[in-house]
Write a protein that holds these residues in place. Structure first.
Motif, PDB file in Angstrom:
ATOM      1  N   LEU A 174       4.064   5.717  -5.512  1.00  0.00           N
ATOM      2  CA  LEU A 174       4.189   5.633  -6.970  1.00  0.00           C
ATOM      3  C   LEU A 174       3.090   6.427  -7.675  1.00  0.00           C
ATOM      4  CD1 LEU A 174       5.115   1.852  -7.256  1.00  0.00           C
ATOM      5  CD2 LEU A 174       6.592   3.773  -7.851  1.00  0.00           C
ATOM      6  N   VAL A 175       1.870   6.352  -7.098  1.00  0.00           N
ATOM      7  CA  VAL A 175       0.758   7.074  -7.719  1.00  0.00           C
ATOM      8  C   VAL A 175       1.009   8.585  -7.620  1.00  0.00           C
ATOM      9  CG1 VAL A 175      -1.720   7.565  -7.562  1.00  0.00           C
ATOM     10  CG2 VAL A 175      -0.902   5.207  -7.370  1.00  0.00           C
ATOM     11  N   LYS A 176       1.499   9.008  -6.454  1.00  0.00           N
ATOM     12  CA  LYS A 176       1.807  10.440  -6.281  1.00  0.00           C
ATOM     13  C   LYS A 176       2.867  10.887  -7.280  1.00  0.00           C
ATOM     14  CE  LYS A 176       0.753  11.763  -1.602  1.00  0.00           C
ATOM     15  NZ  LYS A 176       1.214  11.326  -0.298  1.00  0.00           N
ATOM     16  N   HIS A 181       0.797  -1.214   0.000  1.00  0.00           N
ATOM     17  CA  HIS A 181       0.000   0.000   0.000  1.00  0.00           C
ATOM     18  C   HIS A 181       0.843   1.283   0.000  1.00  0.00           C
ATOM     19  CE1 HIS A 181      -3.508   2.427   0.546  1.00  0.00           C
ATOM     20  NE2 HIS A 181      -2.918   3.037   1.556  1.00  0.00           N
ATOM     21  N   ASP A 182       1.827   1.353   0.921  1.00  0.00           N
ATOM     22  CA  ASP A 182       2.609   2.589   1.026  1.00  0.00           C
ATOM     23  C   ASP A 182       3.393   2.858  -0.255  1.00  0.00           C
ATOM     24  OD1 ASP A 182       3.941   0.241   1.693  1.00  0.00           O
ATOM     25  OD2 ASP A 182       5.532   1.311   2.768  1.00  0.00           O
ATOM     26  N   ILE A 183       3.901   1.799  -0.867  1.00  0.00           N
ATOM     27  CA  ILE A 183       4.683   1.993  -2.099  1.00  0.00           C
ATOM     28  C   ILE A 183       3.747   2.415  -3.228  1.00  0.00           C
ATOM     29  CG2 ILE A 183       6.194   0.862  -3.785  1.00  0.00           C
ATOM     30  CD1 ILE A 183       7.255  -0.827  -1.473  1.00  0.00           C
ATOM     31  N   GLN A 184       2.549   1.821  -3.244  1.00  0.00           N
ATOM     32  CA  GLN A 184       1.565   2.211  -4.270  1.00  0.00           C
ATOM     33  C   GLN A 184       1.235   3.704  -4.148  1.00  0.00           C
ATOM     34  OE1 GLN A 184      -1.686  -0.381  -5.163  1.00  0.00           O
ATOM     35  NE2 GLN A 184      -3.125   1.275  -5.513  1.00  0.00           N
ATOM     36  N   THR A 185       0.997   4.134  -2.907  1.00  0.00           N
ATOM     37  CA  THR A 185       0.657   5.549  -2.696  1.00  0.00           C
ATOM     38  C   THR A 185       1.773   6.446  -3.230  1.00  0.00           C
ATOM     39  OG1 THR A 185      -0.461   4.825  -0.720  1.00  0.00           O
ATOM     40  CG2 THR A 185      -0.105   7.190  -0.917  1.00  0.00           C
TER      41      THR A 185
END
Ligand code: GTP
Ligand code: MG
Length: 708
Positions: A697-699, A691-695
């Protein structure tokens, strides 16, 4: 005069980097009078390492072909690089060799490189002899090296020779096949033969008896003679040992010092007397699984195992005559390209030097130039023949990097230069990634890619930069969502109108139909990038005309190709179009496409969007003492350890690691293990990004988009 098949020996020198292969090849050539000056790696004067880049790096980077006449034989020698980054060169050479000469460094014993080479030898089932080199080295320990080799590769590693002294004073070898002792003068060269001293005779005799048994074991006739007479004649012994070597049951071990020019003559004598000729090797496997006897009177069959591009000459093709014989001027056919090739001239090679010859017979290795359109792994045969040698299987890539040239105008030159290097080196893969919008090169290790860069810059005069390559993420969803979107535009005359109601859900194999919708039409499509799109048309009552379904699907695909999270491809989604509206005049394909793209994007956001990342199976082979550091580093890479195993003195670690975390792994592993570790990777699967890495990367993606 051409050499008969039975007098040809094809040997490949293999071993960990720095064990002394190139130096050993030089002593073979010197002893065989192919050169009058014994070159050294330090002075950049060896016949084998003749390229500028090898001189600069001090290591072999290419395999090189040499030959020497020894007694009745022509020995073709292929020296190979020990650095694992250049393994493609090793594999090509092993393909055409009939004996592998595994060189061990007497000071360091069995090394990671030795293990890796052994694996390839097993694959090709190549008869092998071992040479404990660097016998003169201060830290040389022959007994330890022999023990390690036997522990690791089995008792079939058999000492034909053992030294009476080692280190600085090394000059004496007991030979238990010949039952004699060799004593070298300080300059090396041809040793004096002296009787084995009384103190050694019992040990030597015991080993000799074991050798006779090995020779007898592989042939019933010899076994009978051995039982009857308790011994074998010299000729019978040689025959038995050839059979034992060919069957892989016997890997004789010798001693040498390449720098002091000691031992290579006897080894060449053994290659001449005992090592298999190309026709006694197991029959050649063709691509269709058939076999081909190595017969000089058979159909001419040439196989290109290596290509080198020489300035001003162009393609230099290295080939083995698998069958028949070949003369300069012969015309052969390349079935891959459906063209004929005239072999204008044939040569034998010694490093960069080529010497023309009239004819080469089955089993021999040679060189030709100026073939029109024939590349590594091609078989050339007479027109009408369908014989095709099973191609060399080059290893899959282990690392990747994005490349570009600082000036746009050089880009074309860069691509051309990369393709030229690929022609020589099939382990360099060039990919113009539409998906990532980057040019990506794949290779065997950091050193491999650094070497490519160096060659591009020095040999081709084009600047090349490395970038962090993007990751081919995938996007998907984790729950269902329903949304609708109305696209409406009034501009002067005719307007645009479309309204689409869409449900999206995670797709899986055999999922049940939605029970609240009336499914009219189902399309399940395999996406070119993997995964599926299921597109269900569930319109009742004609709220949207079926003629717009293609446009709506196209609208979905537009967003599937550039996902809402990071612009990556979307996978495994079911889309149900269950309602909407149209306008008798203003509705058209474009309007529905735009409405569909928009509603897909919104519902994607409501459906628990999930970024997926490629996970690779990573296999590491490392020496036990660096295991802790290797494992510690893996922990920083989100690796999941799958298992551990010991292989001889080495540890094997299997793990699953995200591709994202493998950036620069090759260089890191080399530095934490001081070169005592190797690895390979293979794509395994896509898995959810935490989750934290996804957030993050999306940012990052949103920021990037805002800047465009
Ligand atoms: N003392 C000693 N040094 C040796 C001997 N053979 C090679 N060397 C040294 O070891 C170093 C490496 O030798 P190379 O012949 O380049 O080794 P290689 O196996 O070809 O290495 P790669 O091409 O990297 O695989 C050089 O400095 C040689 O001089 C030997 O018999 N004794
Ligand atoms: Mg070398």
């Amino acid at each position: 005069m051409s050499v008969d098949t039975k007098n040809i020996r094809n040997v490949v020198l293999l071993g960990h980097s720095g064990c002394g292969k190139t130096t050993f090849a030089e002593t073979m050539l010197f002893e065989g009078k192919e050169t009058t000056r014994r070159g050294t790696v330090e002075n950049q004067s060896t016949i084998s390492d003749f390229t500028d880049i090898e001189h600069e790096k001090g290591n072999s980077i290419f395999s090189s072909l040499m030959h020497v006449n020894w007694r009745k034989c022509k020995i073709n020698i292929i020296d190979t690089p020990g650095l694992d980054d250049f393994v493609g060169e090793v594999i090509g050479a092993l393909k055409v060799a009939d004996t592998a000469v595994m060189v061990l460094n007497g000071a360091t014993g069995v090394e990671v490189g030795t293990e890796i080479m052994w694996e390839y030898i097993q694959e090709y089932e190549t008869p092998t002899l071992f040479v404990v080199n660097q016998m003169d080295h201060d830290k040389c320990d022959y007994d330890r090296t022999l023990e390690q080799a036997q522990n690791r590769f089995g008792k079939k590693v058999f000492p034909i020779q053992y030294p009476l002294n080692q280190g600085g004073e090394f000059d004496t070898i007991v030979d238990i096949l010949r039952m004699t002792m060799y004593k070298f003068s300080p300059e090396g060269g041809k040793p004096e033969k002296v009787p084995i001293p009384d103190t050694e005779i019992q040990k030597a005799q015991e080993l000799h008896n074991q050798l006779v048994e090995i020779a007898a074991e592989n042939d019933e006739g010899l076994m009978e003679i051995f039982f009857d007479q308790g011994s074998l004649s010299e000729e019978e012994l040689a025959k038995g040992l050839t059979l034992a070597m060919a069957s892989g049951d016997f890997c004789p071990l010798f001693c040498a010092s390449a720098t002091k020019n000691m031992g290579s003559g006897r080894i060449m004598g053994f290659i001449n007397d005992i090592c298999p000729d190309p026709s006694t090797r197991q029959k050649i496997i063709l691509e269709n699984g058939d076999t081909l006897p190595c017969d000089a009177n058979g159909t001419p069959v040439l196989f290109i195992f290596k290509t080198y591009i020489e300035p001003r000459v162009g393609n230099v093709s290295y080939f083995k005559v698998y069958s028949g014989s070949i003369k300069g001027g012969d015309e052969l056919y390349n079935h891959d390209k459906s063209n004929s090739e005239r072999i204008s001239q044939i040569f034998v090679g010694n490093g960069k030097n080529r010497e023309p010859v009239d004819e080469l017979k089955a089993g021999d290795i040679g060189v030709t130039v100026k073939l029109k359109d024939t590349h590594t792994n091609t078989t050339l045969v007479p027109k009408g023949s369908d014989i095709k040698i099973k191609p060399i299987k080059f290893p899959t890539s282990r690392i990747r990097t994005a490349v570009s040239s600082p000036s746009k105008s050089d880009l074309e030159k860069l691509v051309k230069a990369l393709h030229m290097i690929h022609e020589e080196d099939p382990t360099l893969i060039i990919e113009q990634s539409q998906e990532l919008k980057q040019m990506i090169i794949h290779g065997q290790g950091q050193l491999h890619l650094d070497t490519v860069k160096h060659r591009i810059e020095t040999e081709h005069g084009v600047e090349m930069e490395f970038f962090r390559p993007k990751i081919p993420f995938r996007e998907t969803i984790t729950k269902a969502a329903n949304d609708s979107y109305r696209h409406k535009k009034q501009s002067g005359g005719s307007g645009q109108f479309a309204e689409v109601h869409m449900r999206i859900e995670p797709y899986f194999e055999n999922m049940p139909d939605p029970d609240d919708l009336n499914v009219r039409k189902k399309e399940v499509e395999d996406l070119p990038w993997g995964g599926k799109l299921a597109f269900y048309w569930c319109i009742v009552g004609g709220s949207i005309d079926a003629k717009f379904s293609n446009a709506i699907k196209k609208g979905v695909m537009t967003k599937m190709m550039e996902g809402p999270l990071t612009g990556s491809y979307c996978i495994d989604i079911r889309v149900c179009i269950y309602d909407g509206k149209m306008h008798p005049v203003d509705s058209n394909d474009m309007a529905f496409m735009l409405a569909s793209t928009a509603v897909f994007k919104t519902s994607f956001g409501h459906a628990g969007p999930q970024l997926m990342e490629p996970i690779y199976d990573l296999e590491i082979l490392c020496s036990g003492d660096v295991m802790g550091d290797v494992m510690g580093d893996l922990q920083t890479r989100r690796a999941i350890i799958q298992g551990m195993d010991s292989e001889g003195h080495y540890q094997k670690i299997m793990a699953k690691v995200p591709l994202m975390e493998l950036h620069k792994y090759s260089a890191t592993l080399r530095s934490i293990s001081q070169g005592r570790a190797k690895f390979k990777i293979e794509f395994a699967e896509y898995a959810s990004v935490p989750h934290d890495i996804q957030t993050r990367l999306v940012k990052e993606y949103q920021k990037e988009m805002a800047e465009v």
